[in-house]
Structures are given as C-alpha cells and as structure tokens.
Write a protein that holds these residues in place. Structure first.
Motif, PDB file in Angstrom:
ATOM      1  N   PHE A   1       0.838  -1.199   0.000  1.00 33.53           N
ATOM      2  CA  PHE A   1       0.000   0.000   0.000  1.00 33.53           C
ATOM      3  C   PHE A   1       0.877   1.255   0.000  1.00 33.53           C
ATOM      4  CE2 PHE A   1      -1.948   3.471   2.359  1.00 33.53           C
ATOM      5  CZ  PHE A   1      -3.092   3.689   1.604  1.00 33.53           C
ATOM      6  N   GLU A   2       1.887   1.261   0.856  1.00 36.72           N
ATOM      7  CA  GLU A   2       2.769   2.427   0.950  1.00 36.72           C
ATOM      8  C   GLU A   2       3.483   2.690  -0.375  1.00 36.72           C
ATOM      9  OE1 GLU A   2       6.034   4.221   4.050  1.00 36.72           O
ATOM     10  OE2 GLU A   2       5.884   2.041   3.875  1.00 36.72           O
ATOM     11  N   ASP A   3       3.961   1.630  -1.006  1.00 34.83           N
ATOM     12  CA  ASP A   3       4.708   1.777  -2.261  1.00 34.83           C
ATOM     13  C   ASP A   3       3.834   2.194  -3.445  1.00 34.83           C
ATOM     14  OD1 ASP A   3       6.984   0.989  -0.913  1.00 34.83           O
ATOM     15  OD2 ASP A   3       6.956  -1.073  -1.688  1.00 34.83           O
ATOM     16  N   HIS A   4       2.590   1.732  -3.483  1.00 28.79           N
ATOM     17  CA  HIS A   4       1.769   1.910  -4.688  1.00 28.79           C
ATOM     18  C   HIS A   4       0.554   2.835  -4.540  1.00 28.79           C
ATOM     19  CE1 HIS A   4       4.114  -1.187  -6.656  1.00 28.79           C
ATOM     20  NE2 HIS A   4       3.915  -1.969  -5.609  1.00 28.79           N
ATOM     21  N   HIS A   5       0.104   3.080  -3.314  1.00 35.49           N
ATOM     22  CA  HIS A   5      -1.171   3.793  -3.160  1.00 35.49           C
ATOM     23  C   HIS A   5      -1.162   4.947  -2.158  1.00 35.49           C
ATOM     24  CE1 HIS A   5      -3.015   0.594  -5.507  1.00 35.49           C
ATOM     25  NE2 HIS A   5      -2.476  -0.280  -4.680  1.00 35.49           N
ATOM     26  N   LEU A   6      -0.216   4.980  -1.235  1.00 36.98           N
ATOM     27  CA  LEU A   6      -0.275   5.929  -0.120  1.00 36.98           C
ATOM     28  C   LEU A   6      -0.366   7.380  -0.572  1.00 36.98           C
ATOM     29  CD1 LEU A   6      -0.245   6.668   2.856  1.00 36.98           C
ATOM     30  CD2 LEU A   6       2.251   6.467   2.813  1.00 36.98           C
ATOM     31  N   GLU A   7       0.473   7.801  -1.489  1.00 40.01           N
ATOM     32  CA  GLU A   7       0.494   9.209  -1.881  1.00 40.01           C
ATOM     33  C   GLU A   7      -0.866   9.657  -2.418  1.00 40.01           C
ATOM     34  OE1 GLU A   7       2.927  12.151  -4.917  1.00 40.01           O
ATOM     35  OE2 GLU A   7       3.829  10.246  -4.342  1.00 40.01           O
ATOM     36  N   GLU A   8      -1.427   8.895  -3.331  1.00 37.68           N
ATOM     37  CA  GLU A   8      -2.733   9.236  -3.904  1.00 37.68           C
ATOM     38  C   GLU A   8      -3.842   9.132  -2.858  1.00 37.68           C
ATOM     39  OE1 GLU A   8      -5.798   7.337  -7.146  1.00 37.68           O
ATOM     40  OE2 GLU A   8      -3.658   7.178  -7.553  1.00 37.68           O
ATOM     41  N   TYR A   9      -3.768   8.118  -2.013  1.00 34.23           N
ATOM     42  CA  TYR A   9      -4.787   7.906  -0.981  1.00 34.23           C
ATOM     43  C   TYR A   9      -4.782   9.066   0.029  1.00 34.23           C
ATOM     44  CZ  TYR A   9      -7.735   5.113   2.144  1.00 34.23           C
ATOM     45  OH  TYR A   9      -8.765   4.650   2.925  1.00 34.23           O
ATOM     46  N   ALA A  10      -3.595   9.470   0.477  1.00 31.20           N
ATOM     47  CA  ALA A  10      -3.487  10.589   1.423  1.00 31.20           C
ATOM     48  C   ALA A  10      -3.994  11.882   0.798  1.00 31.20           C
ATOM     49  CB  ALA A  10      -2.057  10.743   1.909  1.00 31.20           C
ATOM     50  N   ALA A  11      -3.726  12.084  -0.487  1.00 32.98           N
ATOM     51  CA  ALA A  11      -4.225  13.273  -1.184  1.00 32.98           C
ATOM     52  C   ALA A  11      -5.748  13.263  -1.231  1.00 32.98           C
ATOM     53  CB  ALA A  11      -3.640  13.350  -2.593  1.00 32.98           C
ATOM     54  N   ARG A  12      -6.338  12.095  -1.486  1.00 33.39           N
ATOM     55  CA  ARG A  12      -7.797  11.976  -1.482  1.00 33.39           C
ATOM     56  C   ARG A  12      -8.348  12.280  -0.084  1.00 33.39           C
ATOM     57  NH1 ARG A  12     -11.484   8.214   0.188  1.00 33.39           N
ATOM     58  NH2 ARG A  12     -13.495   8.344  -0.847  1.00 33.39           N
ATOM     59  N   CYS A  13      -7.687  11.771   0.933  1.00 36.50           N
ATOM     60  CA  CYS A  13      -8.121  12.036   2.309  1.00 36.50           C
ATOM     61  C   CYS A  13      -8.091  13.532   2.608  1.00 36.50           C
ATOM     62  CB  CYS A  13      -7.244  11.271   3.303  1.00 36.50           C
ATOM     63  SG  CYS A  13      -7.500   9.491   3.275  1.00 36.50           S
ATOM     64  N   ALA A  14      -7.063  14.208   2.148  1.00 41.18           N
ATOM     65  CA  ALA A  14      -6.959  15.658   2.356  1.00 41.18           C
ATOM     66  C   ALA A  14      -8.097  16.394   1.652  1.00 41.18           C
ATOM     67  CB  ALA A  14      -5.602  16.163   1.871  1.00 41.18           C
ATOM     68  N   ARG A  15      -8.503  15.898   0.471  1.00 39.93           N
ATOM     69  CA  ARG A  15      -9.612  16.534  -0.262  1.00 39.93           C
ATOM     70  C   ARG A  15     -10.948  16.367   0.451  1.00 39.93           C
ATOM     71  NH1 ARG A  15      -6.966  14.113  -4.618  1.00 39.93           N
ATOM     72  NH2 ARG A  15      -8.558  12.493  -4.790  1.00 39.93           N
ATOM     73  N   ILE A  16     -11.180  15.208   1.060  1.00 40.55           N
ATOM     74  CA  ILE A  16     -12.489  14.965   1.686  1.00 40.55           C
ATOM     75  C   ILE A  16     -12.554  15.375   3.153  1.00 40.55           C
ATOM     76  CG2 ILE A  16     -13.013  13.091   0.071  1.00 40.55           C
ATOM     77  CD1 ILE A  16     -12.552  11.118   2.424  1.00 40.55           C
ATOM     78  N   ALA A  17     -11.407  15.613   3.779  1.00 39.89           N
ATOM     79  CA  ALA A  17     -11.360  15.927   5.207  1.00 39.89           C
ATOM     80  C   ALA A  17     -12.206  17.134   5.612  1.00 39.89           C
ATOM     81  CB  ALA A  17      -9.918  16.112   5.660  1.00 39.89           C
ATOM     82  N   PRO A  18     -12.184  18.250   4.875  1.00 43.28           N
ATOM     83  CA  PRO A  18     -13.012  19.387   5.300  1.00 43.28           C
ATOM     84  C   PRO A  18     -14.504  19.033   5.357  1.00 43.28           C
ATOM     85  CG  PRO A  18     -11.378  20.111   3.710  1.00 43.28           C
ATOM     86  CD  PRO A  18     -11.331  18.601   3.731  1.00 43.28           C
ATOM     87  N   GLY A  19     -14.977  18.259   4.405  1.00 45.27           N
ATOM     88  CA  GLY A  19     -16.374  17.840   4.427  1.00 45.27           C
ATOM     89  C   GLY A  19     -16.677  16.928   5.594  1.00 45.27           C
ATOM     90  N   LEU A  20     -15.783  15.996   5.878  1.00 47.85           N
ATOM     91  CA  LEU A  20     -15.981  15.100   7.028  1.00 47.85           C
ATOM     92  C   LEU A  20     -16.026  15.899   8.322  1.00 47.85           C
ATOM     93  CD1 LEU A  20     -13.558  12.163   6.093  1.00 47.85           C
ATOM     94  CD2 LEU A  20     -16.045  12.208   5.853  1.00 47.85           C
ATOM     95  N   ALA A  21     -15.117  16.863   8.461  1.00 51.70           N
ATOM     96  CA  ALA A  21     -15.075  17.702   9.668  1.00 51.70           C
ATOM     97  C   ALA A  21     -16.343  18.524   9.816  1.00 51.70           C
ATOM     98  CB  ALA A  21     -13.847  18.600   9.645  1.00 51.70           C
ATOM     99  N   ALA A  22     -16.967  18.876   8.674  1.00 52.88           N
ATOM    100  CA  ALA A  22     -18.196  19.660   8.698  1.00 52.88           C
ATOM    101  C   ALA A  22     -19.439  18.782   8.856  1.00 52.88           C
ATOM    102  CB  ALA A  22     -18.307  20.483   7.420  1.00 52.88           C
ATOM    103  N   GLY A  23     -19.229  17.478   8.973  1.00 50.16           N
ATOM    104  CA  GLY A  23     -20.363  16.565   9.150  1.00 50.16           C
ATOM    105  C   GLY A  23     -21.036  16.131   7.859  1.00 50.16           C
ATOM    106  N   GLU A  24     -20.392  16.418   6.736  1.00 50.11           N
ATOM    107  CA  GLU A  24     -20.962  16.016   5.450  1.00 50.11           C
ATOM    108  C   GLU A  24     -20.640  14.563   5.170  1.00 50.11           C
ATOM    109  OE1 GLU A  24     -19.252  18.742   2.659  1.00 50.11           O
ATOM    110  OE2 GLU A  24     -20.054  20.475   3.718  1.00 50.11           O
ATOM    111  N   PRO A  25     -21.455  13.895   4.342  1.00 48.00           N
ATOM    112  CA  PRO A  25     -21.158  12.504   4.002  1.00 48.00           C
ATOM    113  C   PRO A  25     -19.852  12.421   3.213  1.00 48.00           C
ATOM    114  CG  PRO A  25     -23.268  13.199   3.047  1.00 48.00           C
ATOM    115  CD  PRO A  25     -22.671  14.384   3.738  1.00 48.00           C
ATOM    116  N   LYS A  26     -19.215  11.252   3.297  1.00 48.89           N
ATOM    117  CA  LYS A  26     -17.966  11.047   2.568  1.00 48.89           C
ATOM    118  C   LYS A  26     -18.225  11.145   1.086  1.00 48.89           C
ATOM    119  CE  LYS A  26     -15.983   6.927   2.539  1.00 48.89           C
ATOM    120  NZ  LYS A  26     -15.163   5.769   2.904  1.00 48.89           N
ATOM    121  N   GLY A  27     -17.354  11.784   0.394  1.00 56.97           N
ATOM    122  CA  GLY A  27     -17.461  11.952  -1.058  1.00 56.97           C
ATOM    123  C   GLY A  27     -16.397  12.918  -1.504  1.00 56.97           C
ATOM    124  N   GLU A  28     -16.282  13.109  -2.776  1.00 51.01           N
ATOM    125  CA  GLU A  28     -15.254  14.024  -3.291  1.00 51.01           C
ATOM    126  C   GLU A  28     -15.906  15.310  -3.733  1.00 51.01           C
ATOM    127  OE1 GLU A  28     -11.753  13.179  -4.188  1.00 51.01           O
ATOM    128  OE2 GLU A  28     -11.800  11.078  -3.732  1.00 51.01           O
TER     129      GLU A  28
END
Length: 163
Positions: free
Chosen positions: A136-163
C-alpha cells in the motif's frame, strides 16, 4: 518514554457510531491505512499519539476491488497495527464518517491483554490474502493521502464522505 494502553472512559458527547461507546476503552486499534501518518494528518490535521499493538485472532484481509483492508476474525494469527490514543470526540466523528459504511465498530482483544475499538469488516468481498502495508505504501499511499486531504473538510463539517 514508553506509552501504555489504558482504558479510558469516553466523553459523553456522541455522534454517529460513537454512540456505541457508552462504556469501554477509548483507544482505537488501526491495522490498515490509518496506520500511516500521512493519512492521519490529512484526515485529522494532526498525528495522534500511537502505540504499536496487534489483535490476536484477527487478520487484515485484502478486500476485492479496494486498496484498504478489512479486519476479520481468524482461528489464529494476529493482525499487526497501532493503537491511537487520546482521540477527541470530533476526531472520532471524522473517523466514523471516513470508514466504509460496511465496517462495524467493535471491541477487539489487543496483544497487551486489554480491549480496544476497531473497525471490523463483517464479511463479504474478503480475499484469502493478507493485506500488505508495504505494498500500500509503495503503490497507493500518496494518492490515498491526497484523497483524504480533499475529503477531510467535508468530514469535519459533518458532510457525508465523497469528493
């Protein structure tokens, strides 16, 4: 300084799955993508205090069509991971919203003889292979962490997960 895992009484304020935590330890055992500082930082804005641990009788299983694993019970073995300590109620809410709706928050035994909460995969789509953190670290972590950063503000605001 070595940190020990302790059972703490959760703060009464609840949200989502967190309302199941009326009693029990206030520690979260993570065994997949939440073991990575980049993912935690992207989702929570900080890296919580952590202690290495494992969950005897469980494994982090590969899931069909997903880059993240599911914690499933086994007859033996032990799932390696980390325990996150001192999560705030807001952080619990974010993690509850982040986790796939199929996960169930359950108490699991930890290698130190105590219990901790974990997002357990109830079944279906499980492969025989064990999930690989290094793959996972070698092949997916960078993209996955970037996706998490994109959805984090919505999660913090109580919005459903999504992009």
């Amino acid at each position: 300084m070595t940190q020990t895992i302790t059972s703490l009484t959760p703060v009464p304020e609840t949200s989502g799955r967190r309302d199941r935590l009326a009693h029990g330890p206030n520690v979260l055992f993570v065994y997949g993508t939440l073991q990575f500082d980049a993912v935690l930082k992207a989702l929570l804005g900080r890296i919580p205090e952590q202690v290495p641990a494992s969950a005897p009788g469980y494994r982090a299983a590969k899931l069909k069509g997903r880059v993240y694993p599911g914690l499933v019970q086994t007859g033996g073995g032990s799932a390696p991971g980390t325990v996150l300590l001192n999560l705030s109620n807001d952080e619990w809410r974010i993690l509850d919203s982040f986790e796939d709706e199929h996960y169930e928050l359950q108490e699991v035994p930890l290698s130190n003889g105590k219990l901790g909460w974990a997002y357990v995969w109830p079944g279906g789509d499980v492969q025989a292979a064990v999930w690989s953190a290094s793959e996972f670290e070698d092949h997916h972590l960078e993209e996955y962490a970037a996706r998490c950063a994109r959805i984090a503000p919505g999660l913090a605001a109580g919005e459903p997960k999504g992009e």
